[in-house]
Design an enzyme around this catalytic site. Structure first.
Site, PDB file in Angstrom:
ATOM      1  N   LYS A 113      11.475   3.385   4.267  1.00 59.83           N
ATOM      2  CA  LYS A 113      10.619   4.475   3.807  1.00 59.83           C
ATOM      3  C   LYS A 113       9.602   4.780   4.894  1.00 59.83           C
ATOM      4  O   LYS A 113       8.533   4.174   4.943  1.00 59.83           O
ATOM      5  CB  LYS A 113       9.924   4.087   2.502  1.00 59.83           C
ATOM      6  N   GLY A 141      12.990   5.164  -3.665  1.00 61.58           N
ATOM      7  CA  GLY A 141      12.518   5.207  -5.037  1.00 61.58           C
ATOM      8  C   GLY A 141      11.722   3.973  -5.408  1.00 61.58           C
ATOM      9  O   GLY A 141      11.483   3.087  -4.581  1.00 61.58           O
ATOM     10  N   LYS A 196       4.397   8.391   0.009  1.00 59.42           N
ATOM     11  CA  LYS A 196       3.803   7.601  -1.077  1.00 59.42           C
ATOM     12  C   LYS A 196       3.159   6.333  -0.517  1.00 59.42           C
ATOM     13  O   LYS A 196       2.192   5.810  -1.087  1.00 59.42           O
ATOM     14  CB  LYS A 196       4.853   7.288  -2.147  1.00 59.42           C
ATOM     15  N   THR A 253       3.821   2.072  -6.371  1.00 53.69           N
ATOM     16  CA  THR A 253       3.209   1.531  -5.155  1.00 53.69           C
ATOM     17  C   THR A 253       1.688   1.647  -5.170  1.00 53.69           C
ATOM     18  O   THR A 253       1.003   0.839  -4.543  1.00 53.69           O
ATOM     19  CB  THR A 253       3.773   2.251  -3.914  1.00 53.69           C
ATOM     20  N   SER A 259       2.566  -4.324  -3.885  1.00 56.86           N
ATOM     21  CA  SER A 259       2.689  -3.374  -2.779  1.00 56.86           C
ATOM     22  C   SER A 259       1.841  -3.796  -1.585  1.00 56.86           C
ATOM     23  O   SER A 259       0.619  -3.914  -1.692  1.00 56.86           O
ATOM     24  CB  SER A 259       2.266  -1.977  -3.244  1.00 56.86           C
ATOM     25  N   ARG A 260       2.482  -3.984  -0.443  1.00 55.93           N
ATOM     26  CA  ARG A 260       1.745  -4.317   0.780  1.00 55.93           C
ATOM     27  C   ARG A 260       0.825  -3.168   1.186  1.00 55.93           C
ATOM     28  O   ARG A 260      -0.266  -3.396   1.715  1.00 55.93           O
ATOM     29  CB  ARG A 260       2.716  -4.634   1.918  1.00 55.93           C
ATOM     30  N   LEU A 281       1.749  -4.828   9.689  1.00 52.03           N
ATOM     31  CA  LEU A 281       3.032  -4.187   9.461  1.00 52.03           C
ATOM     32  C   LEU A 281       3.121  -3.657   8.027  1.00 52.03           C
ATOM     33  O   LEU A 281       3.592  -4.321   7.117  1.00 52.03           O
ATOM     34  CB  LEU A 281       4.178  -5.172   9.725  1.00 52.03           C
ATOM     35  N   VAL A 282       2.624  -2.452   7.813  1.00 50.74           N
ATOM     36  CA  VAL A 282       2.853  -1.724   6.568  1.00 50.74           C
ATOM     37  C   VAL A 282       3.353  -0.344   6.955  1.00 50.74           C
ATOM     38  O   VAL A 282       2.822   0.295   7.869  1.00 50.74           O
ATOM     39  CB  VAL A 282       1.581  -1.632   5.690  1.00 50.74           C
TER      40      VAL A 282
END
Length: 333
Positions: A113, A141, A196, A253, A259-260, A281-282
C-alpha cells in the site's frame, strides 16, 4: 488473462513477512490449493517447514500443513499467480531480481500500500514497466496480517484492468474466512491503500496530541474528500473511496493500535515534531511526501496530506500544522 484452472492454480507468494505469510496461509487453506511461500533467506523457509510456524513474522500462529516453503526462486518458473508482498519502495528491485525466473504467463499481484517515492508512480505501473507482458493486479483493503492468519473474518479487494482477471484472482486467493471482492479500478484501490496510511498518521497525531475523538472524526471525513479528489485527478473512480479499499481500510487503520502508521502518528503527536522519526519504516511516511508532491503538480488541494508531509519532513511542528488547518478559508462541505 492467463488460462488458469479453478482447481489448484499454482500460487507463489514472494515475501515471508507477516502479511505475505498470512496471505499464503489463507490461500493454502482452500482444498486443492497449491501455494508456496518464497522467503528471501533459506533459514526462514527451513524454520517454517520444521515448526509449521513463522515465529518472527506471526508468532504463535500455526500455518496450514498444505503450505509449502522455500527460498529457491526456481519455484517461480511454473507459477500461475505471483504475489509481491514486500514494502512499496522495494517493488522495483524485487521485480528485477525475480522477474527473470517468473513464468511468462503468470499474473502478478502487488499487495503493498504505497507509491514509488522516486517517481510518484503506482506500484502496478512499476511492475508493468519492469515485468512487461504480465497482467498486473493489486490486493488491498482492511486486513491485519494476524487477523487474516488466525482465520478471523476479513474482506478486502483485488483489482485488475480486466474484469475476468480480477474475478479469477478473487476466486483463487479467497479462503474460508477471507473474502476478496473484484474490481477494475486499480488506480482507486491503490491510492485508497496509500493515502489511508497518511490519514492514519494524521489521526495518530490527533490522538497523541490529546485533541479528542471529534477531531479524529473530522480528519477521517475530510481525509476521504482529499482521497476522492486525488483518485479522480489520477484517472480513478472517486466512488472507490466509499468501499473496502477506501473508507473500510481507513477506519481500520485510523482506529486500531495494531496499525504501525497510527502508532507512528501518536508518537509524533506526543513529541510535537518529527524528532528523528523520519526514517521509521511506515508506508504512510513515504506516501505523504509523494502524494503531496503529485497533488501539487496536478493542482489538487490536499491540506491534511500536505500537513503530515511537512511534519514528517521537519518543516512544521504539530501545533503550527494544526493551526494552519483550522484557519483555512471556510468553504461548503
Amino acid at each position: 488473462m492467463s488460462d488458469i484452472s479453478k482447481n489448484g492454480p499454482k500460487i507463489v507468494v514472494v515475501g515471508a513477512g507477516a502479511f505475505g505469510t498470512a496471505l499464503a496461509a489463507v490461500a493454502a487453506s482452500t482444498e486443492g490449493s497449491d501455494v508456496t511461500l518464497l522467503a528471501r533467506r533459506p533459514e526462514i523457509a527451513e524454520s517454517c517447514r520444521d515448526t509449521g510456524r513463522n515465529e518472527d513474522a506471526l508468532p504463535g500462529i500455526d500455518l496450514p500443513p498444505a503450505l509449502k516453503h522455500t527460498a529457491d526462486v526456481s519455484v517461480l518458473a511454473d507459477a500461475e499467480v505471483v504475489l509481491f508482498v514486500m514494502p512499496s519502495q522495494a517493488h522495483r528491485d524485487a521485480a528485477r531480481q525475480y522477474g527473470p525466473h517468473i513464468n511468462a504467463a503468470a499474473t502478478i499481484v502487488t499487495c503493498a500500500k504505497g507509491m514509488e517515492q522516486a517517481t510518484g508512480r503506482l506500484l502496478t505501473d512499476v511492475l508493468a514497466e519492469e515485468l512487461p507482458g504480465h497482467a498486473v493486479g493489486v490486493l488491498s483493503g482492511p486486513g491485519f496480517a494476524a487477523d487474516i492468519a488466525k482465520g478471523l473474518p476479513t474482506a478486502m479487494v483485488v483489482a485488475a484492468a480486466d474484469g475476468q482477471t480480477a474475478t479469477m484472482l478473487a476466486e483463487v486467493l479467497s479462503g474460508p474466512t477471507f473474502r476478496l471482492y473484484p474490481s477494475q479500478d486499480r488506480i482507486g484501490v491503490q491510492l485508497g491503500g496509500a493515502l489511508k496510511n497518511v490519514l492514519a498518521i494524521a489521526c495518530g497525531i490527533v490522538e497523541g496530541a490529546g485533541l479528542g475523538d471529534s477531531a479524529r472524526a473530522a480528519l477521517i471525513s475530510r481525509g476521504l474528500a482529499e482521497m476522492s479528489r486525488f483518485i479522480a485527478a489520477e484517472g480513478g473512480e472517486a466512488d472507490t473511496v466509499r468501499g473496502l479499499s477506501g473508507l473500510g481500510d481507513l477506519v481500520l487503520t485510523a482506529t486500531s493500535h495494531q496499525s504501525r502508521n497510527l502508532r507512528f502518528g501518536i508518537a509524533l503527536g506526543k513529541d510535537g515534531r518529527a524528532s528523528g522519526r523520519k526514517g521509521e519504516l511506515v508506508e504512510g511516511a513515504f506516501a505523504a511526501s509523494v502524494a503531496a508532491r503529485v497533488a501539487h503538480d496536478l493542482g489538487v488541494e490536499m491540506p491534511i496530506t500536505e500537513a503530515v508531509a511537512a511534519i514528517i519532513d521537519g518543516k512544521l511542528d504539530v501545533r503550527t500544522a494544526l493551526e494552519q488547518l483550522m484557519t483555512r478559508p471556510i468553504t461548503q462541505e
